[in-house]
Scaffold this motif. Structure first.
Motif, PDB file in Angstrom:
ATOM      1  N   UNK A 150       0.092   3.178 -15.589  1.00 27.30           N
ATOM      2  CA  UNK A 150       1.434   3.608 -15.929  1.00 27.30           C
ATOM      3  C   UNK A 150       2.365   3.261 -15.150  1.00 27.30           C
ATOM      4  N   UNK A 151       1.987   3.198 -13.614  1.00 20.29           N
ATOM      5  CA  UNK A 151       2.803   2.315 -12.800  1.00 20.29           C
ATOM      6  C   UNK A 151       2.907   1.100 -12.444  1.00 20.29           C
ATOM      7  N   UNK A 152       3.347   0.831 -11.426  1.00 21.35           N
ATOM      8  CA  UNK A 152       3.617  -0.896 -10.784  1.00 21.35           C
ATOM      9  C   UNK A 152       2.866  -0.621  -9.842  1.00 21.35           C
ATOM     10  N   UNK A 153       2.028  -1.685  -9.237  1.00 21.42           N
ATOM     11  CA  UNK A 153       1.620  -1.763  -7.787  1.00 21.42           C
ATOM     12  C   UNK A 153       2.702  -1.836  -7.079  1.00 21.42           C
ATOM     13  N   UNK A 154       1.812  -0.423  -6.044  1.00 19.61           N
ATOM     14  CA  UNK A 154       3.346  -0.058  -4.918  1.00 19.61           C
ATOM     15  C   UNK A 154       2.210  -0.019  -3.651  1.00 19.61           C
ATOM     16  N   UNK A 155       2.712  -0.981  -2.678  1.00 19.17           N
ATOM     17  CA  UNK A 155       3.170  -1.108  -1.068  1.00 19.17           C
ATOM     18  C   UNK A 155       2.298   0.206  -0.680  1.00 19.17           C
ATOM     19  N   UNK A 156       0.826   0.251   0.518  1.00 19.94           N
ATOM     20  CA  UNK A 156       0.819   1.537   1.084  1.00 19.94           C
ATOM     21  C   UNK A 156       0.604   1.257   2.296  1.00 19.94           C
ATOM     22  N   UNK A 157       0.458   0.361   2.658  1.00 23.89           N
ATOM     23  CA  UNK A 157      -0.242   0.015   4.389  1.00 23.89           C
ATOM     24  C   UNK A 157      -0.176  -1.031   4.874  1.00 23.89           C
ATOM     25  N   UNK A 158       0.222  -2.178   6.035  1.00 19.94           N
ATOM     26  CA  UNK A 158       0.189  -3.163   6.278  1.00 19.94           C
ATOM     27  C   UNK A 158      -0.295  -3.196   7.821  1.00 19.94           C
ATOM     28  N   UNK A 159      -0.756  -4.333   7.471  1.00 22.83           N
ATOM     29  CA  UNK A 159      -0.824  -4.898   9.680  1.00 22.83           C
ATOM     30  C   UNK A 159      -1.236  -6.534   9.431  1.00 22.83           C
ATOM     31  N   UNK A 160       0.164  -7.052  10.450  1.00 21.98           N
ATOM     32  CA  UNK A 160      -0.211  -7.938  10.809  1.00 21.98           C
ATOM     33  C   UNK A 160      -1.600  -9.180  11.843  1.00 21.98           C
ATOM     34  N   UNK A 161      -1.068  -9.782  11.619  1.00 21.33           N
ATOM     35  CA  UNK A 161      -2.013 -11.236  12.407  1.00 21.33           C
ATOM     36  C   UNK A 161      -2.523 -10.820  13.366  1.00 21.33           C
ATOM     37  N   UNK A 162      -1.368  -9.999  14.173  1.00 21.41           N
ATOM     38  CA  UNK A 162      -1.861  -9.934  15.656  1.00 21.41           C
ATOM     39  C   UNK A 162      -2.769  -8.747  15.382  1.00 21.41           C
ATOM     40  N   UNK A 163      -3.060  -8.410  14.919  1.00 16.22           N
ATOM     41  CA  UNK A 163      -3.515  -6.982  14.442  1.00 16.22           C
ATOM     42  C   UNK A 163      -3.365  -6.277  15.125  1.00 16.22           C
ATOM     43  N   UNK A 164      -2.647  -5.504  15.823  1.00 14.79           N
ATOM     44  CA  UNK A 164      -1.334  -4.765  16.233  1.00 14.79           C
ATOM     45  C   UNK A 164      -0.352  -3.801  15.579  1.00 14.79           C
ATOM     46  N   UNK A 165       0.600  -4.372  14.755  1.00 13.92           N
ATOM     47  CA  UNK A 165       1.538  -4.600  13.800  1.00 13.92           C
ATOM     48  C   UNK A 165       1.699  -3.767  12.662  1.00 13.92           C
ATOM     49  N   UNK A 166       1.798  -2.653  12.079  1.00 21.15           N
ATOM     50  CA  UNK A 166       1.433  -2.151  11.401  1.00 21.15           C
ATOM     51  C   UNK A 166       2.807  -1.616  10.873  1.00 21.15           C
ATOM     52  N   UNK A 167       2.543  -1.279   9.468  1.00 19.58           N
ATOM     53  CA  UNK A 167       3.810  -0.247   8.073  1.00 19.58           C
ATOM     54  C   UNK A 167       2.987   0.224   7.133  1.00 19.58           C
ATOM     55  N   UNK A 168       3.743   1.249   7.139  1.00 17.75           N
ATOM     56  CA  UNK A 168       3.559   2.905   6.791  1.00 17.75           C
ATOM     57  C   UNK A 168       4.706   2.768   4.955  1.00 17.75           C
ATOM     58  N   UNK A 169       3.950   3.064   4.161  1.00 16.82           N
ATOM     59  CA  UNK A 169       4.593   3.492   2.840  1.00 16.82           C
ATOM     60  C   UNK A 169       5.720   5.021   3.791  1.00 16.82           C
ATOM     61  N   UNK A 170       6.244   5.439   3.298  1.00 23.80           N
ATOM     62  CA  UNK A 170       6.397   6.624   3.705  1.00 23.80           C
ATOM     63  C   UNK A 170       5.424   7.766   2.655  1.00 23.80           C
ATOM     64  N   UNK A 171       5.161   7.819   1.795  1.00 25.24           N
ATOM     65  CA  UNK A 171       4.232   8.073   1.545  1.00 25.24           C
ATOM     66  C   UNK A 171       3.200   9.014   2.142  1.00 25.24           C
ATOM     67  N   UNK A 172       2.490   7.768   2.563  1.00 20.67           N
ATOM     68  CA  UNK A 172       1.357   8.342   3.124  1.00 20.67           C
ATOM     69  C   UNK A 172       1.418   8.220   4.860  1.00 20.67           C
ATOM     70  N   UNK A 173       2.787   8.100   5.649  1.00 22.46           N
ATOM     71  CA  UNK A 173       3.164   7.538   7.004  1.00 22.46           C
ATOM     72  C   UNK A 173       2.385   8.896   7.180  1.00 22.46           C
ATOM     73  N   UNK A 174       1.581   9.310   8.534  1.00 23.13           N
ATOM     74  CA  UNK A 174       1.061  10.096   9.230  1.00 23.13           C
ATOM     75  C   UNK A 174       0.104  10.739   8.436  1.00 23.13           C
ATOM     76  N   UNK A 175       0.068  10.074   7.504  1.00 13.80           N
ATOM     77  CA  UNK A 175      -1.597  10.139   6.775  1.00 13.80           C
ATOM     78  C   UNK A 175      -2.912   9.273   6.846  1.00 13.80           C
ATOM     79  N   UNK A 176      -2.465   8.358   6.853  1.00 16.11           N
ATOM     80  CA  UNK A 176      -2.804   7.219   5.994  1.00 16.11           C
ATOM     81  C   UNK A 176      -3.031   6.407   7.780  1.00 16.11           C
ATOM     82  N   UNK A 177      -3.878   5.382   7.765  1.00 18.33           N
ATOM     83  CA  UNK A 177      -4.108   4.385   8.838  1.00 18.33           C
ATOM     84  C   UNK A 177      -4.774   3.425   9.212  1.00 18.33           C
ATOM     85  N   UNK A 178      -4.095   2.289   8.584  1.00 22.86           N
ATOM     86  CA  UNK A 178      -4.606   0.857   8.138  1.00 22.86           C
ATOM     87  C   UNK A 178      -5.293   0.516   9.773  1.00 22.86           C
ATOM     88  N   UNK A 179      -6.071  -0.706   9.982  1.00 20.22           N
ATOM     89  CA  UNK A 179      -7.314  -0.845  11.501  1.00 20.22           C
ATOM     90  C   UNK A 179      -7.826  -2.007  10.583  1.00 20.22           C
TER      91      UNK A 179
END
Length: 125
Positions: A42-71
């Motif tokens: 019942x909800x729209x698709x939402x961003x969780x986490x991302x990592x750029x082509x450099x394999x280092x630059x990451x971004x997180x949704x506020x709702x998961x920041x500090x709990x989730x980690x992308x690698x």
């Protein structure tokens, strides 16, 4: 084009951890920005986490920041999402996405051309 296959979802209790994997195949000679999105019923698709082509630059949704980690593991053409301290509101189908553009708005689902089939994560209270 690259094919993406997610795995690692399941049913866990609040406070538990899970690690999702996204394995890429096909045109893996290109470098990709990767992201995880999720969609609850019942909800729209939402961003969780991302990592750029450099394999280092990451971004997180506020709702998961500090709990989730992308690698990423370029040797295995795999991206991971480590999810800790899971909450019932994290329950959703989690999708992996990839795009080879030089710059990608990681938070925008429309920026990604390649998607996996999704993996269900259910967190019970």
């Amino acid at each position: 084009q690259v094919q993406l296959v997610e795995s690692g979802g399941g049913l866990v209790q609040a406070g538990d951890s899970l690690r999702l994997s996204c394995a890429a195949s096909g045109r893996t000679d290109s470098r990709y920005s990767m992201a995880w999105f999720r969609q609850a019923p019942g909800k729209e698709r939402e961003f969780v986490a991302g990592i750029r082509r450099d394999g280092e630059t990451t971004d997180y949704a506020d709702s998961v920041s500090g709990r989730f980690a992308i690698s990423s593991d370029n040797a295995k053409n795999t991206v991971y999402l480590q999810m800790n301290s899971l909450k019932p509101e994290d329950t959703a189908v989690y999708y992996c996405a990839a795009d080879s553009a030089t710059w990608v708005n990681l938070r925008s689902s429309s920026a990604f051309d390649n998607w996996g089939q999704g993996t269900q994560v259910t967190v019970s209270s």
